[in-house]
Design a protein around this motif. Structure first.
Motif: not given
Ligand code: TXA
Ligand code: MG
Length: 338
Positions: A30-33, A58-60, A111, A113, A139, A177, A179, A191, A220-222
Motif C-alpha cells: 500500500t504505502v511505506y510504514g 492509535p497505531l496499526i 482503546l 482494541t 505510514s 489499507s 480498515i 477507511r 479518532p477511530k480512523a
Molecule cells: O496501508 C496501511 O494501513 C499503512 C501501511 C504502512 O501498513 N499504514 C497506515 O497506518 O496507514 P496509519 O497509522 O497511517 O493509519 C492507521 C490508522 C490510524 O490512524 C488509526 O486511526 C486507525 O488506523 N486505528 C489504529 N488503531 C485503531 C483502533 N484500535 N480502532 C480503530 N482505528 C484504529
C-alpha cells in the motif's frame, strides 16, 4: 542520526535495529510504514515524535503471522478467520478486541482494541518474522503529508529522525489499507482501501461504512476523521468532469502563478494546456491514478511552485472510493466549479 538505506537482502540488519528499539521504515504493497517494536513502549512513542503525530491517534500493529495476532487479540471469530484467510497477506487492516493489558496505551491510544495488518510484501514479512515481534506501522510520512509510495519520500520526511529505511522500490497500490472494525456488532469500514466493500461482503455478508465525524475530545477511530491529511502546500481542487477541466484551464491561463494539473492521459491529451500549467499524468485508469496520487502531490510540493493543483475526480465506487477518500481530504473537500 544517520538514516541507513537497507536493500531487500539486508533485512537481518534492519531486524536487529528493530529489536534494539530503533525506528526502521518498511515497504508494503500500500504505502511505506514506519516500524518500531510494538511491545516496546519507548520505541512506539518515538514513532509519534518522528512523525509529529498527535498521540491520541492509535497505531496499526503489523504482523507476519496470524499466530502473532493471537498473542494479543481475544480469540478470533469465524468471520475474522474468514477475512484473514481471504485477504491476508494484503491490504486489509482488522480492528480486534484485545486481551486486557497486552499492548501499551502508546500503541492503542487507550482503546481496548487494536488494528492488525499482515502486508503483502515478502521483504517486510521476512523483516517482522526475523525480528520475532509485531511492529507498529503508521505510514512513514510527516503527519499531515501524503503517505510515502517511494523510499525517497520517506527519506525526505524522516531523514535523520529514524535509524533506517528498507527500500523495495515503489509500492503497488498507492493508498493505505482498508480498515474494517470487527470489534463491533456490525462489521464497519473505517477507511476505504484497495479491498472493496463488495469484496468484503462476498466473504462476511453485510458491512457498513462509518461516516462518523470525530469531535475534538474524542479518540479518532480512523485517520483523517479528526486531523488534516494528505495535504501538500498548494491548494488541491477536485475536477469532476472533462468539461470542467477545460474551464479550469481557461481560469489558469489568466493567472500570473504556475498551476498544476493531475489527470489521466485521456483527459490531458484533450486539453489545451496554457504555458503556466504543469501537468502530472495519473496514467490510464483508476488503478494507475490511485498508484500515482500521493507521488503526484509530493511531486508538486517538492519540484514546483504551483498555487493550485487541479486533480481528476473518479466515481466513488470500488477502488474509486479509496482514491476519492484521499483526494477529498487533500482538497479539504474543494471542487472546481465553472
Ligand atoms: O496501508 C496501511 O494501513 C499503512 C501501511 C504502512 O501498513 N499504514 C497506515 O497506518 O496507514 P496509519 O497509522 O497511517 O493509519 C492507521 C490508522 C490510524 O490512524 C488509526 O486511526 C486507525 O488506523 N486505528 C489504529 N488503531 C485503531 C483502533 N484500535 N480502532 C480503530 N482505528 C484504529
Ligand atoms: Mg497515515
Amino acid at each position: 542520526m544517520e538514516t541507513k538505506i537497507f536493500k531487500p537482502d539486508e533485512v537481518e540488519a534492519a531486524a536487529k535495529l528493530l529489536r534494539q528499539g530503533e525506528l526502521v521504515a518498511f515497504p508494503t504493497e500500500t504505502v511505506y510504514g514506519l516500524g518500531a517494536d510494538a511491545t516496546n513502549e519507548q520505541a512506539a512513542s518515538n514513532v509519534y515524535a518522528a512523525k509529529g503525530r498527535p498521540s491520541d491517534n492509535p497505531l496499526i500493529v503489523t504482523v507476519s503471522s496470524i499466530e502473532m495476532v493471537e498473542r494479543y487479540a481475544q480469540p478470533l471469530s469465524d468471520k475474522v478467520k474468514q477475512l484473514m484467510a481471504q485477504f491476508w497477506p494484503g491490504s486489509l487492516t482488522i480492528v480486534l478486541p484485545l486481551k486486557p493489558g497486552t499492548l501499551s496505551k502508546t500503541v492503542t491510544g487507550g482503546l481496548d482494541t487494536a488494528a492488525f495488518r499482515m502486508p503483502q510484501n515478502q521483504v517486510t514479512l521476512k523483516l517482522i518474522a526475523t525480528a520475532g515481534i509485531p511492529i507498529v506501522g503508521p505510514s512513514a510520512n510527516t503527519s499531515g503529508k501524503p503517505s510515502p509510495t517511494l523510499a525517497k519520500h520517506v527519506y525526505h520526511d524522516l531523514n535523520g529522525k529514524i535509524a533506517g529505511i528498507v527500500d523495495d522500490g515503489p509500492t503497488k497500490v498507492g493508498v493505505e489499507s482498508t480498515i474494517i472494525d470487527m470489534s463491533v456488532d456490525v462489521p464497519t469500514i473505517l477507511r476505504p482501501g484497495a479491498v472493496t466493500v463488495a469484496e468484503l461482503e462476498r466473504v462476511i455478508g453485510d458491512v457498513k461504512a462509518d461516516h462518523h465525524h470525530v469531535g475534538a475530545n474524542e479518540i479518532p477511530k480512523a485517520p483523517g476523521m479528526k486531523y488534516k491529511h494528505y495535504a501538500p502546500s498548494a491548494q488541491v481542487e477536485i475536477v469532476d468532469q472533462t468539461a470542467d477541466f477545460a474551464a479550469a484551464m481557461q481560469w489558469a491561463a489568466q493567472q500570473d502563478e504556475a498551476i498544476g494539473v493531475m489527470a489521466t492521459d485521456d483527459v490531458l491529451t484533450r486539453l489545451a494546456i496554457p504555458q503556466n500549467v504543469e501537468t502530472y499524468s495519473l496514467g490510464q485508469d483508476i488503478q494507475s491514478a490511485t498508484h500515482l496520487l500521493f507521488a503526484g502531490l509530493r511531486h508538486f510540493d517538492l519540484e514546483s511552485e504551483v498555487k493550485v493543483i487541479f486533480t481528476e475526480g473518479f466515481a466513488n465506487t470500488g477502488l474509486g472510493a479509496a482514491y476519492m477518500n484521499r483526494l477529498d481530504k487533500s482538497a479539504g473537500g474543494m471542487h472546481f466549479l465553472k
